[in-house]
Scaffold this motif. Structure first.
Motif, PDB file in Angstrom:
ATOM      1  N   TRP A 120       0.859  -1.180   0.000  1.00 53.51           N
ATOM      2  CA  TRP A 120       0.000   0.000   0.000  1.00 53.51           C
ATOM      3  C   TRP A 120       0.894   1.228   0.000  1.00 53.51           C
ATOM      4  CZ3 TRP A 120      -4.050  -1.017   4.485  1.00 53.51           C
ATOM      5  CH2 TRP A 120      -4.909  -2.051   4.078  1.00 53.51           C
ATOM      6  N   ILE A 121       0.557   2.167  -0.849  1.00 51.03           N
ATOM      7  CA  ILE A 121       1.303   3.435  -0.831  1.00 51.03           C
ATOM      8  C   ILE A 121       0.279   4.534  -0.577  1.00 51.03           C
ATOM      9  CG2 ILE A 121       2.718   5.029  -2.168  1.00 51.03           C
ATOM     10  CD1 ILE A 121       3.957   2.696  -3.579  1.00 51.03           C
ATOM     11  N   LEU A 122       0.444   5.243   0.507  1.00 52.46           N
ATOM     12  CA  LEU A 122      -0.591   6.186   0.950  1.00 52.46           C
ATOM     13  C   LEU A 122      -0.015   7.584   1.129  1.00 52.46           C
ATOM     14  CD1 LEU A 122      -2.041   3.874   3.759  1.00 52.46           C
ATOM     15  CD2 LEU A 122      -2.718   3.972   1.360  1.00 52.46           C
ATOM     16  N   ASP A 123      -0.656   8.564   0.510  1.00 53.44           N
ATOM     17  CA  ASP A 123      -0.196   9.945   0.608  1.00 53.44           C
ATOM     18  C   ASP A 123      -1.186  10.747   1.439  1.00 53.44           C
ATOM     19  OD1 ASP A 123       1.115  12.323   0.260  1.00 53.44           O
ATOM     20  OD2 ASP A 123       1.126  12.256  -1.924  1.00 53.44           O
ATOM     21  N   GLU A 124      -0.784  11.096   2.628  1.00 41.88           N
ATOM     22  CA  GLU A 124      -1.634  11.847   3.558  1.00 41.88           C
ATOM     23  C   GLU A 124      -3.027  11.221   3.689  1.00 41.88           C
ATOM     24  OE1 GLU A 124      -0.464  14.211   5.324  1.00 41.88           O
ATOM     25  OE2 GLU A 124       1.148  15.196   4.246  1.00 41.88           O
ATOM     26  N   PRO A 125      -3.096   9.934   4.078  1.00 38.86           N
ATOM     27  CA  PRO A 125      -4.403   9.273   4.122  1.00 38.86           C
ATOM     28  C   PRO A 125      -5.304   9.787   5.230  1.00 38.86           C
ATOM     29  CG  PRO A 125      -2.734   7.842   5.044  1.00 38.86           C
ATOM     30  CD  PRO A 125      -2.010   9.040   4.503  1.00 38.86           C
ATOM     31  N   PHE A 126      -4.726  10.396   6.257  1.00 39.05           N
ATOM     32  CA  PHE A 126      -5.544  10.815   7.393  1.00 39.05           C
ATOM     33  C   PHE A 126      -6.219  12.161   7.179  1.00 39.05           C
ATOM     34  CE2 PHE A 126      -4.249   7.311   9.827  1.00 39.05           C
ATOM     35  CZ  PHE A 126      -2.891   7.127   9.692  1.00 39.05           C
ATOM     36  N   THR A 127      -5.885  12.819   6.049  1.00 37.92           N
ATOM     37  CA  THR A 127      -6.477  14.136   5.786  1.00 37.92           C
ATOM     38  C   THR A 127      -7.987  14.071   5.808  1.00 37.92           C
ATOM     39  OG1 THR A 127      -4.640  14.478   4.275  1.00 37.92           O
ATOM     40  CG2 THR A 127      -6.430  16.077   4.164  1.00 37.92           C
ATOM     41  N   ALA A 128      -8.611  14.999   6.424  1.00 39.00           N
ATOM     42  CA  ALA A 128     -10.073  15.156   6.468  1.00 39.00           C
ATOM     43  C   ALA A 128     -10.787  14.078   7.276  1.00 39.00           C
ATOM     44  CB  ALA A 128     -10.663  15.225   5.059  1.00 39.00           C
ATOM     45  N   LEU A 129     -10.031  13.212   7.940  1.00 40.62           N
ATOM     46  CA  LEU A 129     -10.689  12.208   8.781  1.00 40.62           C
ATOM     47  C   LEU A 129     -10.861  12.734  10.197  1.00 40.62           C
ATOM     48  CD1 LEU A 129      -8.977   8.826   7.831  1.00 40.62           C
ATOM     49  CD2 LEU A 129     -11.133   9.762   7.025  1.00 40.62           C
ATOM     50  N   ASP A 130     -11.935  12.286  10.819  1.00 35.01           N
ATOM     51  CA  ASP A 130     -12.105  12.679  12.225  1.00 35.01           C
ATOM     52  C   ASP A 130     -11.309  11.718  13.124  1.00 35.01           C
ATOM     53  OD1 ASP A 130     -15.515  11.349  12.270  1.00 35.01           O
ATOM     54  OD2 ASP A 130     -13.567  10.317  12.236  1.00 35.01           O
ATOM     55  N   VAL A 131     -11.356  11.976  14.405  1.00 35.86           N
ATOM     56  CA  VAL A 131     -10.527  11.211  15.356  1.00 35.86           C
ATOM     57  C   VAL A 131     -10.793   9.717  15.245  1.00 35.86           C
ATOM     58  CG1 VAL A 131     -10.095  10.792  17.798  1.00 35.86           C
ATOM     59  CG2 VAL A 131     -10.307  13.129  16.964  1.00 35.86           C
ATOM     60  N   LYS A 132     -12.059   9.377  15.152  1.00 31.21           N
ATOM     61  CA  LYS A 132     -12.422   7.959  15.059  1.00 31.21           C
ATOM     62  C   LYS A 132     -11.869   7.360  13.781  1.00 31.21           C
ATOM     63  CE  LYS A 132     -16.651   5.142  15.232  1.00 31.21           C
ATOM     64  NZ  LYS A 132     -17.052   5.036  13.824  1.00 31.21           N
ATOM     65  N   GLY A 133     -12.013   8.137  12.692  1.00 32.69           N
ATOM     66  CA  GLY A 133     -11.522   7.668  11.405  1.00 32.69           C
ATOM     67  C   GLY A 133     -10.020   7.432  11.434  1.00 32.69           C
ATOM     68  N   VAL A 134      -9.301   8.367  12.064  1.00 32.44           N
ATOM     69  CA  VAL A 134      -7.852   8.225  12.156  1.00 32.44           C
ATOM     70  C   VAL A 134      -7.489   6.960  12.913  1.00 32.44           C
ATOM     71  CG1 VAL A 134      -5.796   9.228  13.182  1.00 32.44           C
ATOM     72  CG2 VAL A 134      -7.346  10.683  11.925  1.00 32.44           C
ATOM     73  N   ALA A 135      -8.191   6.728  14.020  1.00 34.31           N
ATOM     74  CA  ALA A 135      -7.890   5.544  14.827  1.00 34.31           C
ATOM     75  C   ALA A 135      -8.136   4.266  14.035  1.00 34.31           C
ATOM     76  CB  ALA A 135      -8.737   5.561  16.095  1.00 34.31           C
ATOM     77  N   GLU A 136      -9.254   4.243  13.306  1.00 30.34           N
ATOM     78  CA  GLU A 136      -9.587   3.040  12.534  1.00 30.34           C
ATOM     79  C   GLU A 136      -8.571   2.788  11.441  1.00 30.34           C
ATOM     80  OE1 GLU A 136     -14.419   3.185  13.077  1.00 30.34           O
ATOM     81  OE2 GLU A 136     -13.475   3.984  11.253  1.00 30.34           O
ATOM     82  N   LEU A 137      -8.192   3.860  10.765  1.00 37.24           N
ATOM     83  CA  LEU A 137      -7.242   3.692   9.660  1.00 37.24           C
ATOM     84  C   LEU A 137      -5.883   3.226  10.166  1.00 37.24           C
ATOM     85  CD1 LEU A 137      -6.672   3.820   6.689  1.00 37.24           C
ATOM     86  CD2 LEU A 137      -6.141   6.253   6.929  1.00 37.24           C
ATOM     87  N   SER A 138      -5.436   3.813  11.278  1.00 38.38           N
ATOM     88  CA  SER A 138      -4.128   3.379  11.771  1.00 38.38           C
ATOM     89  C   SER A 138      -4.175   1.934  12.234  1.00 38.38           C
ATOM     90  CB  SER A 138      -3.594   4.302  12.856  1.00 38.38           C
ATOM     91  OG  SER A 138      -4.597   4.647  13.755  1.00 38.38           O
ATOM     92  N   ALA A 139      -5.325   1.521  12.764  1.00 39.74           N
ATOM     93  CA  ALA A 139      -5.461   0.110  13.144  1.00 39.74           C
ATOM     94  C   ALA A 139      -5.398  -0.770  11.906  1.00 39.74           C
ATOM     95  CB  ALA A 139      -6.786  -0.099  13.878  1.00 39.74           C
ATOM     96  N   LEU A 140      -6.066  -0.324  10.838  1.00 40.10           N
ATOM     97  CA  LEU A 140      -6.075  -1.101   9.600  1.00 40.10           C
ATOM     98  C   LEU A 140      -4.669  -1.241   9.040  1.00 40.10           C
ATOM     99  CD1 LEU A 140      -7.648  -2.454   7.259  1.00 40.10           C
ATOM    100  CD2 LEU A 140      -7.689  -0.217   6.175  1.00 40.10           C
TER     101      LEU A 140
END
Lengths: 254, 221, 222
Positions: free
Chosen positions: B153-173
């Motif tokens: 996976w190559i991700l460029d600023e994937p956390f942009t525009a995500l809320d706190v919950k979204g950030v947590a879920e993505l980092s877990a993923l």
């Protein structure tokens, strides 16, 4: 710089802008001289040796500029496309720079062919422009050159400009015979007798020699001018390199 | 395994980095960090094979990615700055057609599941133009759930525009993906803690002085 | 492989249906150009009949050029294009899909519209038929060649004019044989050769232009 690994060093050594720059510098005066000499001989033949034509009188003499210019315009397009293709396939910057250097001279030759065609048309047919097959093809060729130049001018990144120009030139080269053939067909089918102001009068041998010498003169001129332009392009594109800075510092562009 | 050998990049007139070397075997989280405009996105695009470096190579399993082309891209999911979302398609249509065009057609169940995991259930049939920035970002990120098995996976600023919950879920993923033996290359200015067996960092210093690579830690999970 | 081609076409058609403006713009332009000509030249039926093939074909050409900007620009802007470049499916197929969708949305409506123009210019049944077939064969070629121009000029300033300059010389053979076919039919001369040649152009273009377009896209997105 862009020198490849040892096994191919023979050919690719000259692909380095740094190596080619002084070499081109030596070639420019040589070809300029040749061009001037051949031009004198050619014009002499054209105006003083070749006989007056039975049907067209003296005005036909413009053929000695028109035909060689048309030949060069087509030849230069092929050469330009060749170098652009080499630059695209082998990723050599100098080849692409060569293609960029050729384009304006090619366009000039095309323009010259069109302009002299118009001056031929006026006394012969009474009109400056006739939709003759060759003139129309030359006009289209002019658009192909202008398209190439415009595309490269519109792109800021030099490498993208090189590659995009190469794709365009290659597509153009494939299409040139198709375009030529189409225009021929178009010309003959829409008029009964083929309107052709560029059909040369029956050739006396001297006329043929005259055109060949002029063609050679234009060729030498083109080489001289293209190499000179190439040197400017090299200096501009490589301006951040040490060897160019060195040259500019010492004030000697040899 | 992703390998970078003597990589040099120039954009316009500037040299962004030169002679960059690193390897990222399976199970590596590769973090690329540095100030804006220093060449992070360019590095990512070179890693993807979209951009040609001035010199050097990127290798996937030992072969140059510019030569592998489709064979490389079938192993890759790239989420860049732009979402790849069409305003005039619904959420579901967007995800479905993106998967199809990428060469990874997915069943309706899988798509529904992916949308659920990014929290877009209930929005499947809404036109993307009516969604917020964060929601559109999630459509892009849903692709990660659809292609969960892609090794890179190559991700460029994937956390942009995500809320706190979204950030947590993505980092877990992302952490999960890396633990499964895959590689994730990530540009983010947010220092989000992600648990990974092996962490590699490429740091871009400002002012055109290029990038350096270092291994943060080898850890057993 | 065929699947990705159909999916690309499907997406673009869906977008075209929802964004009707684009389709209608092209069609409207075509109609305007063709109807302005008699107004500019005069209502003499014989004259109009003679120039009709050329006028319809030139209008189709101009309408095609006008629509080229849209071909990749939106995809480039929203990130869809770079995803296409990273597909595990061949880019040439995706490109073919884009060109096909473009034709379905621009060239095909023009071709259908030309039936009306056959009537308007009093062309006669056979000539109108040849006009329609010539456009049917020729407009896809315009889409394919146009795609090369659109791909090369992606994201450049002066895009529209530049694309036209690049693409017009390449369009000329299609124009010549397209309108030539109808002219031949009108003169009672054999026109089959023209149509076959147009068919050959179409085959040639379908096979070669996707490579050029794919290459140009990769160059432009770098």
């Amino acid at each position: 710089m862009n020198t490849a690994a040892s096994p191919r060093i023979g050919l690719f050594w000259f692909a380095s802008p740094q190596t080619f720059f002084p070499l081109a510098g030596k070639m420019v005066p040589l070809f300029s001289l040749l061009a001037a000499g051949l031009l004198l001989v050619g014009l002499y033949i054209a105006f003083l040796v070749a006989p007056t034509d039975a049907t067209q009188g003296e005005s036909y003499r413009i053929i000695f500029i028109h035909v060689p210019a048309a030949w060069m315009s087509m030849f230069l397009y092929l050469v330009m496309a060749f170098w652009a293709a080499v630059g695209l396939v082998f990723n050599t910057r100098l080849s692409s720079m060569m293609a960029t250097a050729i384009a304006p001279t090619g366009a000039l030759m095309t323009f010259l062919a069109l302009w002299t065609g118009a001056f031929w048309g006026r006394p012969t047919w009474g009109a400056y422009w006739v939709w003759d097959a060759r003139l129309t093809s030359e006009l289209i060729l002019l658009f192909l050159y202008l398209g190439f130049i415009a595309l490269q001018a519109a792109i800021d990144d030099p490498r993208r400009a090189d590659k995009a120009g190469a794709v365009l030139a290659l597509v153009g080269v494939v299409n040139v015979p198709i375009i030529y053939f189409s225009v021929q067909w178009w010309n003959t089918l829409h008029q009964g007798a083929s309107v052709s102001i560029t059909r040369a009068p029956s050739m006396a041998t001297t006329m043929l020699w005259g055109m060949l010498v002029m063609a050679l003169a234009f060729w030498m001129y083109s080489i001289a001018v293209v190499l000179h332009r190439l040197r400017s392009i090299i200096l501009e594109r490589e301006r951040r390199t040490e060897w160019v800075r060195e040259l500019l510092r010492e004030g000697r562009i040899k | 395994m992703l390998e970078v050998v003597e990589l040099t990049c120039e954009r316009g007139e500037r040299s962004l980095f030169s002679g960059l070397n690193f390897t990222a075997p399976g199970g590596t989280l590769l973090r690329i960090a540095g100030p804006n405009g220093t060449g992070k996105t360019s590095l990512l695009r070179i890693l993807c094979g979209l951009l040609e470096p001035v010199s050097g190579e990127v290798r996937w399993h030992g072969r140059n990615v510019r030569k592998l082309r489709e064979d490389y891209w079938k192993d890759l999911v790239y989420v860049g700055h732009m979402n790849g979302v069409k305003d005039d398609l619904t959420v579901r249509e967007n995800l479905r057609v993106n998967a199809e065009v990428a060469g990874r057609p997915a069943s309706p169940e899988r798509l529904a599941d992916a949308l659920d995991r990014v929290g877009l259930t209930g929005f499947e049939d809404r036109m993307a133009r009516f969604l917020s920035q964060g929601q559109r970002r999630r459509i892009a990120l849903a692709r990660l759930y659809v292609s969960e098995t892609a090794p890179l996976w190559i991700l460029d600023e994937p956390f942009t525009a995500l809320d706190v919950k979204g950030v947590a879920e993505l980092s877990a993923l992302i952490g999960q993906h890396v633990h499964n033996g895959n590689t994730v290359a990530l540009v983010t200015h947010q220092e989000v803690p992600i648990d990974a067996p092996r962490r590699q960092r490429v740091e871009f210093a400002g002012g055109g002085s290029g990038a350096t690579s270092s291994i943060e830690e080898e850890a057993t999970c | 492989m065929l699947r990705v081609l159909l999916q690309v076409i499907r997406r673009d058609l869906l977008l075209a249906v929802r964004q009707k403006a684009d389709v209608l713009n092209t069609l409207f332009f075509f109609v305007v150009v063709v109807t302005m000509v008699p107004l500019g030249i005069g209502p003499e039926p014989n004259l109009l009949r003679a120039i009709a093939p050329g006028v319809v074909w030139v209008a189709a050409l101009l309408a095609a050029i006008l629509s080229l900007a849209r071909l990749f620009a939106n995809d480039y802007a929203d990130g869809t294009l770079e995803q296409m470049l990273l597909s595990s499916e061949p880019l040439t197929l995706i490109v073919l899909g884009k060109a096909a969708a473009h034709w379905l949305v621009t060239g095909l409506p023009l071709t259908v519209m030309s039936i009306v123009f056959g009537v308007v210019f009093d062309l006669g049944l056979q000539e109108t038929g040849v006009l329609v077939v010539s456009l049917l064969l020729g407009t896809p070629v315009l889409s394919l060649i146009g795609a090369v121009g659109a791909a090369l000029t992606l994201g450049l300033r002066g895009g529209g004019v530049l694309t036209s300059l690049l693409v017009l010389p390449l369009y000329i053979p299609v124009l010549i044989f397209g309108s030539g076919a109808v002219g031949a039919a009108a003169s009672g001369v054999a026109y089959a050769a023209y149509l076959l040649l147009l068919g050959a152009f179409l085959l040639f273009a379908s096979v070669l232009t996707p490579w050029a377009v794919a290459l140009a896209l990769r160059i432009s997105v770098e």
